[in-house]
Design an enzyme around this catalytic site. Structure first.
Site, PDB file in Angstrom:
ATOM      1  N   HIS A 161       0.848  -1.198   0.000  1.00  0.00           N
ATOM      2  CA  HIS A 161       0.000   0.000   0.000  1.00  0.00           C
ATOM      3  C   HIS A 161       0.872   1.232   0.000  1.00  0.00           C
ATOM      4  CE1 HIS A 161       1.262  -0.330   4.159  1.00  0.00           C
ATOM      5  NE2 HIS A 161       1.071   0.979   4.223  1.00  0.00           N
ATOM      6  N   HIS A 164       5.753   6.333  -0.591  1.00  0.00           N
ATOM      7  CA  HIS A 164       6.504   5.132  -0.977  1.00  0.00           C
ATOM      8  C   HIS A 164       5.695   3.898  -0.624  1.00  0.00           C
ATOM      9  CE1 HIS A 164       7.404   5.576   3.299  1.00  0.00           C
ATOM     10  NE2 HIS A 164       7.547   4.259   3.307  1.00  0.00           N
TER      11      HIS A 164
HETATM   12  P1  2AM Z   1       6.377   2.248   6.275  1.00  0.00           P
HETATM   13  O1  2AM Z   1       5.839   1.168   5.379  1.00  0.00           O
HETATM   14  O2  2AM Z   1       7.559   2.953   5.664  1.00  0.00           O
HETATM   15  O3  2AM Z   1       6.671   1.743   7.657  1.00  0.00           O
HETATM   16  C1  2AM Z   1       1.384   2.056   8.714  1.00  0.00           C
HETATM   17  O4  2AM Z   1       2.373   1.993   9.648  1.00  0.00           O
HETATM   18  C2  2AM Z   1       1.796   2.879   7.513  1.00  0.00           C
HETATM   19  O5  2AM Z   1       2.127   4.216   7.924  1.00  0.00           O
HETATM   20  C3  2AM Z   1       3.008   2.383   6.755  1.00  0.00           C
HETATM   21  O6  2AM Z   1       2.804   2.673   5.389  1.00  0.00           O
HETATM   22  C4  2AM Z   1       4.153   3.173   7.313  1.00  0.00           C
HETATM   23  O7  2AM Z   1       5.229   3.350   6.426  1.00  0.00           O
HETATM   24  C5  2AM Z   1       3.466   4.492   7.569  1.00  0.00           C
HETATM   25  N1  2AM Z   1       4.056   5.186   8.725  1.00  0.00           N
HETATM   26  C6  2AM Z   1       4.370   4.651   9.903  1.00  0.00           C
HETATM   27  N2  2AM Z   1       4.857   5.596  10.747  1.00  0.00           N
HETATM   28  C7  2AM Z   1       4.843   6.747  10.063  1.00  0.00           C
HETATM   29  C8  2AM Z   1       5.220   8.062  10.373  1.00  0.00           C
HETATM   30  N3  2AM Z   1       5.706   8.415  11.563  1.00  0.00           N
HETATM   31  N4  2AM Z   1       5.061   8.985   9.412  1.00  0.00           N
HETATM   32  C9  2AM Z   1       4.590   8.646   8.197  1.00  0.00           C
HETATM   33  N5  2AM Z   1       4.209   7.411   7.833  1.00  0.00           N
HETATM   34  C10 2AM Z   1       4.337   6.475   8.762  1.00  0.00           C
END
Ligand code: 2AM
Length: 175
Positions: free
Chosen positions: A44, A126
């Site tokens: 996602h 991303h």
């Molecule tokens: P990631 O895949 O790079 O961990 C649920 O955790 C979603 O939110 C994931 O897509 C995660 O990205 C993102 N996420 C988690 N912590 C975050 C943060 N502090 N700021 C932005 N996105 C975050």
């Protein structure tokens, strides 16, 4: 007294079958068989990370999302890159597409109007392809993956013994 349970929430877009298959195939051959690949159904792109939200805050951001008036769009994923600090292999793009930026901003403004504290650093969209990815990934690789974005979702992220579980709480169609 009622116990208030906050949940870790985020808005995201989920790829369709064709985009998912293209994403799975985009992991560079030398990275396969290592790290922790994201299971296909969990691939996602986060549009807005909300963090811990009380039920009242969740209701407010849902109402704000009801008022979002953004168009469906097609974007292109053009790069596979690596975040060395978090050891994440990702798919993304060199510039945030306008329509995605508009959706991000509309949701962020809505969340702010609910009093949510949203991180102020620049939005870096991303898709995490792999965690604990081995290093030695010198430069982004080019890909060309179209993604038709037709809806967005509010998702809860729950930590369970077997890993993180995502539950889609609601979806909204784009115009
Ligand atoms: P990631 O895949 O790079 O961990 C649920 O955790 C979603 O939110 C994931 O897509 C995660 O990205 C993102 N996420 C988690 N912590 C975050 C943060 N502090 N700021 C932005 N996105 C975050």
């Amino acid at each position: 007294m009622e116990r208030i349970v906050a949940e870790r929430l985020f808005f995201a877009v989920w790829p369709d079958t064709a985009t998912r298959a293209a994403l799975r195939a985009s992991t560079p051959p030398r990275m396969r068989g290592s790290g922790r690949p994201t299971p296909e159904e969990k691939l996602h792109l986060t549009v807005l990370f909300l963090g811990q939200m009380t039920p009242a805050a969740r209701r407010c951001v849902e109402s704000a999302a009801d008022a979002v008036d953004c168009q469906a769009f097609t974007m292109k994923l053009t790069r596979i890159g690596y975040f060395p600090r978090s050891r994440v292999l990702w798919a993304g793009m060199s510039e945030v597409p306008e329509s995605l930026a508009a959706l991000h901003e509309a949701l962020r403004n809505g969340a702010r109007s609910c009093g949510c504290e949203i991180e102020t650093h620049a939005y870096a969209p991303h898709i995490t392809l792999m965690r604990d990815a081995p290093g030695h990934f010198p430069a982004p690789e080019r890909v060309d993956i179209p993604w038709h974005v037709r809806f967005f979702a509010l998702v809860a992220s729950r930590t369970r013994p077997g890993g993180t579980h995502y539950e889609t709480l609601r979806t909204w169609p784009l115009r």
